[in-house]
Design a protein around this motif. Structure first.
Motif, short mmCIF file in Angstrom:
data_model
loop_
_atom_site.label_atom_id
_atom_site.label_comp_id
_atom_site.label_asym_id
_atom_site.label_seq_id
_atom_site.Cartn_x
_atom_site.Cartn_y
_atom_site.Cartn_z
N TRP A 1 84.89 4.96 31.49
CA TRP A 1 84.96 4.00 30.52
C TRP A 1 85.43 4.76 29.22
N ALA A 2 85.69 4.06 28.12
CA ALA A 2 86.12 4.62 26.85
C ALA A 2 84.82 4.94 25.93
N ALA A 3 83.69 4.46 26.62
CA ALA A 3 82.41 4.78 25.97
C ALA A 3 82.36 4.23 24.61
N PHE A 4 82.90 3.17 24.06
CA PHE A 4 82.44 2.35 23.00
C PHE A 4 80.81 1.81 23.51
N GLY B 1 81.65 3.05 36.75
CA GLY B 1 82.55 2.77 35.91
C GLY B 1 82.13 3.48 34.46
N GLY C 1 76.27 -5.23 35.60
CA GLY C 1 77.18 -6.07 34.88
C GLY C 1 77.03 -7.44 35.45
N SER D 1 76.93 2.81 36.66
CA SER D 1 76.43 2.66 35.33
C SER D 1 74.81 2.23 35.32
N ALA D 2 74.85 1.39 35.94
CA ALA D 2 73.46 0.57 35.99
C ALA D 2 72.77 1.64 37.24
N GLY E 1 78.93 -1.72 28.35
CA GLY E 1 78.05 -0.44 29.11
C GLY E 1 76.78 -0.18 28.61
N ASN F 1 89.42 -1.98 35.89
CA ASN F 1 87.93 -2.55 36.01
C ASN F 1 87.12 -1.51 36.71
N ALA G 1 77.97 0.33 51.71
CA ALA G 1 77.17 -0.81 52.20
C ALA G 1 77.98 -1.89 52.64
N GLY H 1 75.04 1.30 45.28
CA GLY H 1 75.83 1.79 43.94
C GLY H 1 75.27 2.70 42.77
N GLU I 1 76.21 5.16 47.81
CA GLU I 1 77.46 4.94 46.77
C GLU I 1 78.55 5.31 47.67
N SER I 2 79.54 4.22 47.47
CA SER I 2 80.80 4.11 48.36
C SER I 2 81.79 5.59 48.04
N GLY J 1 82.57 6.10 42.90
CA GLY J 1 82.11 7.49 42.96
C GLY J 1 80.76 7.52 41.81
N ASN K 1 81.37 -4.25 23.96
CA ASN K 1 81.47 -3.57 25.37
C ASN K 1 80.16 -3.55 25.97
C1 LIG Z 1 89.45 1.43 31.17
C2 LIG Z 1 88.02 1.13 30.94
C3 LIG Z 1 87.65 1.43 29.79
C4 LIG Z 1 86.24 0.66 29.61
N1 LIG Z 1 85.50 1.17 28.52
C5 LIG Z 1 84.21 0.51 28.18
C6 LIG Z 1 83.76 1.01 26.87
O1 LIG Z 1 84.41 1.37 26.06
N2 LIG Z 1 82.54 0.39 26.50
C7 LIG Z 1 81.89 -0.11 27.63
O2 LIG Z 1 80.85 -0.60 27.34
N3 LIG Z 1 82.44 -0.54 28.87
C8 LIG Z 1 83.72 -0.23 29.07
N4 LIG Z 1 84.11 -0.25 30.28
C9 LIG Z 1 83.47 -1.16 31.26
C10 LIG Z 1 82.33 -0.34 32.16
O3 LIG Z 1 82.89 0.80 32.71
C11 LIG Z 1 81.71 -1.24 33.03
O4 LIG Z 1 81.43 -2.58 32.56
C12 LIG Z 1 80.59 -0.66 33.63
O5 LIG Z 1 80.98 0.65 34.01
C13 LIG Z 1 80.02 -1.27 34.83
O6 LIG Z 1 78.95 -1.03 35.40
P1 LIG Z 1 78.30 -1.25 36.55
O7 LIG Z 1 76.78 -0.88 36.80
O8 LIG Z 1 78.37 -2.86 36.69
O9 LIG Z 1 79.40 -0.93 37.71
P2 LIG Z 1 79.96 0.56 37.98
O10 LIG Z 1 79.55 1.27 36.96
O11 LIG Z 1 81.34 0.21 38.49
O12 LIG Z 1 79.09 0.98 39.50
C14 LIG Z 1 79.14 0.41 40.47
C15 LIG Z 1 79.25 1.33 41.45
O13 LIG Z 1 78.78 0.79 42.84
C16 LIG Z 1 79.42 1.28 43.75
N5 LIG Z 1 79.74 0.39 44.93
C17 LIG Z 1 80.24 -1.05 44.81
N6 LIG Z 1 80.03 -1.57 46.01
C18 LIG Z 1 79.44 -0.84 46.97
C19 LIG Z 1 79.20 -0.78 48.05
N7 LIG Z 1 79.23 -1.92 48.99
N8 LIG Z 1 78.71 0.21 48.61
C20 LIG Z 1 78.15 1.46 48.18
N9 LIG Z 1 78.45 1.50 46.79
C21 LIG Z 1 79.28 0.45 46.26
C22 LIG Z 1 80.88 1.67 43.17
O14 LIG Z 1 81.63 2.88 43.80
C23 LIG Z 1 80.25 1.98 41.96
O15 LIG Z 1 80.23 3.66 41.59
C24 LIG Z 1 85.55 0.12 30.54
C25 LIG Z 1 86.17 -0.14 31.83
C26 LIG Z 1 87.41 0.13 31.89
C27 LIG Z 1 87.99 -0.09 33.16
#
Ligand SMILES: Cc1cc2nc3c(=O)[nH]c(=O)nc-3n(C[C@H](O)[C@H](O)[C@H](O)COP(=O)(O)OP(=O)(O)OC[C@H]3O[C@@H](n4cnc5c(N)ncnc54)[C@H](O)[C@@H]3O)c2cc1C
Ligand code: SF4
Lengths: 332, 258, 584
Positions: free
Chosen positions: C120-123, C116, C514, C47-48, C526, C108, C261, C44, C67-68, C112, C524
């Motif tokens: 995200w709205a990037a707050f 997220g 997350g 973000s992280a 992020g 959620n 994965a 994945g 990355e899926s 790609g 938020n």
């Molecule tokens: C509309 C909206 C607005 C938001 N606004 C905010 C905001 O303003 N401020 C804020 O802090 N947060 C915001 N968020 C939340 C924020 O986007 C998420 O909390 C954050 O991106 C989560 O990060 P992550 O690293 O946990 O997962 P993600 O960033 O989602 O990354 C996971 C990645 O792993 C990949 N993946 C998953 N499973 C597999 C697999 N089995 N094999 C290969 N790849 C895989 C996915 O494709 C994805 O690219 C918002 C969310 C939404 C939906």
């Protein structure tokens, strides 16, 4: 009663005397100290404006700090120059020149900044409004120009008479050498002549032209920021758009016409000065009226109507007035 | 010309003062002359392609069969009525909806108690016909506008008088949200609807310059309001909470915002 | 004017991989052979994952990101259009259930490179110091295994790397300034400011939001087009795709995009040996590696752990405590809509640009623990229509009519802390996805404190909306920001990973996204997710000798590594103002 009237008369006489004295000093180019202070103030103002404008741009590049540092330098030097002749003659021109150059560099960066925005110069209106203000750096250079002129002037308490120009400008090797070598001394010589004219207070044309050009720049800024606002206050927001071009025309026209310089120029300059003052008032009101008002002072200052922008129009007006008081070179 | 008869013979919105129907327009809404499509030279190529394809390449109906499509069309006409639009300027929402189901484009989740989206629609159409027959002894497509709205309203209120065995397989309020949301999503994805509501549309590379006080961009239009009311007899003009105010599954928001 | 100068904008002519109008991927990507045992495999690149990939590769490790979703070429792939941006979300099937099932999809996770952070709205507010020990303070939830001072340097670092624009003084929590200046307010922000000012509630405008208020290298200043949630084509809004992935690729990281994965494999000695995945063509492949980090989002991370069940780990990997998938959290995300007599045009400006955290902390005068924030939101027409469908029950002519008033409405978002509960969880459903992998089932229900908080918070926001001059105020219930599911903690019986993200059960298996957050306050998530990723990366780098030998890393806080920030980070922006910390 009578004594009071006498007092009033005396005061008036004194004031008139002061006035003629100041006018005379200006006519004779003996106002280095005052102009240095004016340059210092102008630099403080434009430095303040750049500081928050660049804060809006988040100092995304380190070069954005240069105008802040330089304007602080120019302010300090300008004030020091009021007290010290040597600083006025040596340091002031140097710093002023740096400010001018920085203005030009800034202009180039701002043009590039707009080009790099999405759509670049192909959507010029949008990107000029929302991008870096193109002419602002040139306006910033204005205080440098003032400082430079101040450095050429004589001090208020200098003797009125000046040694004739021929004594000060040795006709060195004018005809020898080619290309750059030939050009440099000529430049220097012309520079010297210009400086002499300044010292004599004979630079009306120059200042009038600068007043005209700076009015043009601030007119442009007003045009696009008032356009952004959709001319909500139609007449108020149009006024700089009417006055600035007039000042530009008379200022430029004054290069050729002494008449213009002594008649129309002061009138329009006064108009610009007061329009700028009025603008400052309305911009301040606009800042206070933004949501949150004084509870978000810094925020509303930077995103409210720009406080300093109308003052720049006033500054052009001030230059125009100054020009009207000055003389023109003797041989024209 | 005031119409005294509340159960009007037309489906047009009316002027509340005179009560007379308002003629269909090329572009209803308060922004006459505003056209986002006119601005398309200012959009980036990828966006222009996507939006123009949507306008010009309307997908054929492939998911619903003939009968389903006819009922579904009638449902769309009531969920998002377009009688106030010139016929050639109606947005083909059914085609977009059908395309989504046909191509299996999903929203990424399914409620545990719901069937897959496509099945939900098929079941829903069936149930709607059952309610129509129950209430008016006719199929949905054969009902008057007000009767159709009455049928749909029972679903909106989560209180359908018929179709019990279908609602056992699919909670009625979830189906309602799915239905309205999908039709609304199809309608408000179309540039003509943006013109109607005064939305600026795509905005890249050119962004906005007037951010505050609801000011129009130089290329946008100011609002010119006119008064209108839903056609006489229409039941969808008022606003009532989903579920009709009775306790039921509280519907959570369907769209991402923050 | 009907056209830009020189006519309409044409497709980009260069064949480069474009990340915005100016930024491009400069270096070709390195490729590792599958038989080659790389140092780290990250599942994945979101973000992280994006931050991890950049840090680890800059430190010289050989890293592969699986990355899926696609590795976006944003000029060609993304559009400035609401419906056309559907592909940015995770659209594969998930099942949602429970007493208060949450809507997923566009609500959620991402899909790609950038994950997220693309939509995200990037707050980007920080958590408050109190968030790290709410059990100690309020007797609810759970305490983090560390306190605010541990994460603070990472907040400061990431705020520069993203960078975050915001006010010169952010007064709540640990007061701080921002490295980029605030943005101008737009219609909705003005409404929040007016309402709060009227009620005497402090409010900040123009941030904190990870959107450029000034250029940043090849990334451009925001153009206020309001399509943040549709992915910012301008490159103004941070996503790791813009801020970290280019540097990762330059440092030799490989990203295998469109690769899903399927499971994490174990060696006979119980250590992780690599990852099995399906490539773009659907072929099953294996990548060998010394260490695996799962960064797949709060749903996919637990799903992958559960789907990787194997002899000795029947309940799923790293799940000896039966905590995997549990303590899933969302935040109350109610949207409050107000109609104003004057025009607002809420679609202009980034949706995220003003907020107040005045109600963030527990207030003994209220009958619930913890609190909430109030933020601006800016739904585009489709989202707004869906909101009206719920908030007003609108349909038919009523829907058409209220939509015609789109420009008269303003929208504010509640962001309230909901507490972690063991039975809110991710499990494995019966259904399978296109690769035959069981999909995730998400079960969620509100508890007493949660309900009280939502009720109070939503009333407060409605009050603010009315104070701002709204003549009609409605609201819809919603949830935002899914986190938890593989939480960290010191106790292996109640948590999945330790304080550095290393699973308690297997020393070379990490989770970092997350899902490891034990609680999430009313901020938020992020910024915190990306900051924790930088910290976990530092830890992996600091302990790489031990970890590569299959030994558990030592429980030492890793050194702060400013040298691992993307180049140029510290040459930009405003110096930080050292506001004194408040006594707490
Ligand atoms: C509309 C909206 C607005 C938001 N606004 C905010 C905001 O303003 N401020 C804020 O802090 N947060 C915001 N968020 C939340 C924020 O986007 C998420 O909390 C954050 O991106 C989560 O990060 P992550 O690293 O946990 O997962 P993600 O960033 O989602 O990354 C996971 C990645 O792993 C990949 N993946 C998953 N499973 C597999 C697999 N089995 N094999 C290969 N790849 C895989 C996915 O494709 C994805 O690219 C918002 C969310 C939404 C939906
Ligand atoms: S508002 Fe700014 S950050 Fe959001 S999409 Fe537009 S340019 Fe990007």
């Amino acid at each position: 009663m009578a004594s009071r009237a006498a007092q009033r008369r005396r005061l008036l006489r004194q004031a008139l005397h002061e006035e003629t004295l100041i006018t005379q000093h200006i006519r004779e180019g003996r106002f280095q100290r005052s102009l240095a202070v004016v340059a210092a103030l102008a630099s403080l103002m434009s430095g303040g404006e750049v500081a928050y404008e660049h804060y809006r741009g988040s100092y995304g590049q380190q070069i954005m700090y240069t105008p802040i540092i330089l304007s602080a330098g120019l302010t300090a030097t300008g004030v020091a120059a009021a007290f010290n002749r040597l600083i006025a003659r040596r340091l002031l021109p140097l710093i002023s020149l740096l400010v001018l150059v920085d203005g030009v560099v800034g202009f180039i960066f701002h043009v590039r900044g707009i080009a790099r925005k999405p759509g670049g110069w192909r959507v010029p209106v949008n990107n000029m409004i929302m991008g870096p203000p193109v002419f602002a750096p040139l306006l910033f250079g204005l205080s440098g120009y003032l400082g430079l002129i101040a450095s050429f002037l004589r001090r208020e308490n200098d003797p009125a008479a000046l040694e004739p120009i021929a004594d000060r400008v040795p006709d060195i090797g004018l005809r020898q050498g080619r290309g750059l070598r030939a050009a440099l001394p000529r430049l220097t010589r012309e520079g010297l002549i210009f400086e002499h004219h300044v010292r004599e207070g004979r630079f009306q044309r120059n200042i009038a032209a600068v007043a005209g050009i700076s009015a043009f720049f601030s007119g442009c800024e007003a045009a696009y920021s008032h356009y952004q606002n959709g001319f909500q206050y139609r007449w108020l927001q149009s006024s700089p758009l009417l006055i600035a071009p007039l000042l530009t025309l008379t200022g430029i026209g004054s290069i050729w016409s002494r008449r213009l310089a002594t008649t129309l120029l002061p009138v329009i300059s006064a108009l610009a000065l007061s329009d700028g003052a009025m603008g400052t008032f309305f911009h301040a009101r606009g800042v206070l009226r933004k949501p949150g008002g004084l509870r978000l002072p810094l925020y509303n200052l930077i995103y409210g109507p720009p406080l300093f922008a109308p003052m720049l129009l006033s500054a052009s007006g001030f230059l125009g007035l100054l020009a009207a008081l000055l003389r023109r070179p003797a041989h024209t | 010309m005031t119409s005294q008869n509340p159960a009007a013979d037309h489906l047009l919105p009316v002027d509340p003062q005179s009560g007379s129907p308002l003629d269909p327009r090329r572009q209803p809404g308060y922004y006459p002359g505003f056209s986002t499509l006119d601005q398309r030279a200012f959009w980036d190529a990828a966006t222009r392609q996507t939006v123009m394809d949507r306008v010009e390449q309307v997908p054929a109906i492939r998911f619903f069969d003939g009968g389903e499509a006819a009922t579904m069309q009638a449902i769309c006409n009531r969920i998002l009525p377009q009688d106030d639009r010139d016929p050639e300027r109606r947005i083909p929402v059914l085609n977009y909806l059908d395309n989504r189901l046909y191509s299996g484009m999903s929203d990424g989740y399914r409620y545990e108690d719901m069937p897959a989206d496509g099945d939900a629609f098929r079941l829903g159409i069936q149930a709607i016909d059952e309610i129509s027959v129950h209430l008016h002894a006719k199929r949905f497509t054969e009902l008057e506008m007000a009767q159709q709205e009455e049928v749909l309203e029972t679903i909106h209120d989560a209180h359908p008088p018929a179709g019990g065995n279908i609602w056992k397989r699919m909670p009625v309020d979830r189906f309602w949200l799915l239905l309205v949301q999908d039709i609304a999503a199809a309608y408000y994805a179309h540039p003509w609807s943006w013109d109607e509501i005064g939305f600026g549309g795509p905005a890249y590379p050119r962004g906005y310059v007037r951010l505050e006080n609801g000011k129009a961009e130089p290329w946008e239009k100011d609002e010119q309001r006119y008064e209108w009311e839903p056609p006489p007899g229409a039941r969808s003009g008022g606003y009532r909470p989903v579920g009709g105010g009775r306790p039921h599954h509280a519907p959570p928001g369907q769209s991402g915002t923050h | 004017m009907r056209e830009p100068i020189f006519g309409r904008f044409d497709p980009p002519r260069s064949s480069d991989h474009l990340l915005g109008p100016v930024q491009r991927l400069k270096t070709p990507m390195r490729h590792y052979r599958e038989s080659e045992e790389v140092d780290v495999c990250i599942v994945g690149v979101g973000s992280a994952g994006g931050v991890l990939l950049q840090r680890l590769s800059r430190a010289g490790l050989r890293v592969v990101g699986i990355e899926s979703g696609p590795f976006w070429d944003v000029e060609r792939d993304w559009v400035s259009d609401e419906a056309g941006s559907h592909k940015l979300y995770w659209n594969d099937l998930r099942i949602t259930a429970g007493a208060n099932p949450i809507t997923l999809g566009e609500n959620n996770s991402g899909h790609g490179v950038g994950g997220g952070s693309v939509h995200w709205a990037a707050f980007a507010p920080r958590f408050h110091p109190s968030d790290f020990h709410i059990y100690e303070l309020d007797g609810v939830g759970v305490d983090w295994p560390f306190r605010y001072d541990v994460i603070r340097p990472y907040y400061e670092m990431l705020e520069r790397e993203m960078p975050v624009a915001g006010p010169a003084r952010f007064p709540w929590g640990y007061p701080h300034s921002y490295p980029y200046g605030p943005h101008p307010s737009a219609g909705v922000g003005d409404v929040l400011i007016k309402g709060c000012t009227k009620l005497g509630i402090p409010v900040v405008a123009g941030g904190p939001v990870a959107i450029l208020s000034g250029s940043y290298g090849d990334r451009q200043h925001c153009i206020y087009r309001g399509f943040c949630i549709q992915g910012c084509k301008v490159g103004a809004k941070q996503s790791t795709l813009y801020s970290h992935v280019p540097d990762a690729v330059a440092c030799g990281a490989e990203i295998r995009d469109r690769s899903m994965a399927a499971r994490v494999n174990l060696r006979p000695d119980g250590l992780v040996s690599g990852v099995t995945y399906f490539d773009a063509a659907g072929n099953e492949r294996h990548q060998r590696c010394k260490l695996v980090v799962i960064s797949g989002y709060a749903i996919e991370t637990p799903r992958l752990l559960l789907n990787s069940a194997s002899p000795g780990h029947e309940k799923g990997l790293a799940n000896s405590s039966d905590t995997v998938g549990r303590y899933l959290m969302v935040q109350a995300g109610n949207v409050i809509l107000g109609r104003f007599p004057q025009l607002i045009r809420l679609y202009k400006g980034p949706p995220a640009h003003a907020l107040t955290e005045e109600f963030y902390e527990t207030d003994p005068r209220r009958d619930f623990a913890r609190g909430f924030a109030v933020q601006t939101v800016g739904p585009l027409p489709i989202a707004f229509a869906k909101q009206m469908m719920v908030a007003k029950g609108a349909w038919g002519w009523g829907l058409r009519k209220v939509m015609m008033d789109y420009n008269h409405w303003a929208t504010l978002g509640l962001l309230g802390e909901l507490l972690p509960w063991a039975d809110n969880r991710v499990t494995i459903a019966e259904e399978r996805d296109g690769h035959g992998l069981p999909v995730a089932k998400v079960t969620y229900g509100l508890k007493e404190n949660d309900k009280k908080l939502i009720e109070f918070g939503k009333r407060k926001v409605m009050e603010i909306m009315s104070a701002a001059g709204a003549e009609e105020v409605v609201q819809e219930a919603r949830y935002a920001h899914l986190i938890g599911g593989a939480r960290m903690g010191d106790d292996p019986d109640t948590s999945v990973v330790d304080r550095f993200g290393c699973s308690h059960d297997i020393p070379n298996l990490f989770c970092c996204d997350g899902s490891i957050l034990p609680t999430q306050g009313s901020a938020n998530p992020g910024l915190t997710i990306q900051s924790l990723a930088a910290r976990t990366a530092n830890y992996i780098i600091a302990q790489s000798d031990r970890l590569s030998q299959g030994l558990r890393g030592l429980p030492e806080e890793p050194p702060i590594r400013h040298d691992l920030s993307p180049p140029g980070t510290y040459q930009r922006g405003i110096p930080r103002i050292p506001w004194p910390a408040r006594q707490s």
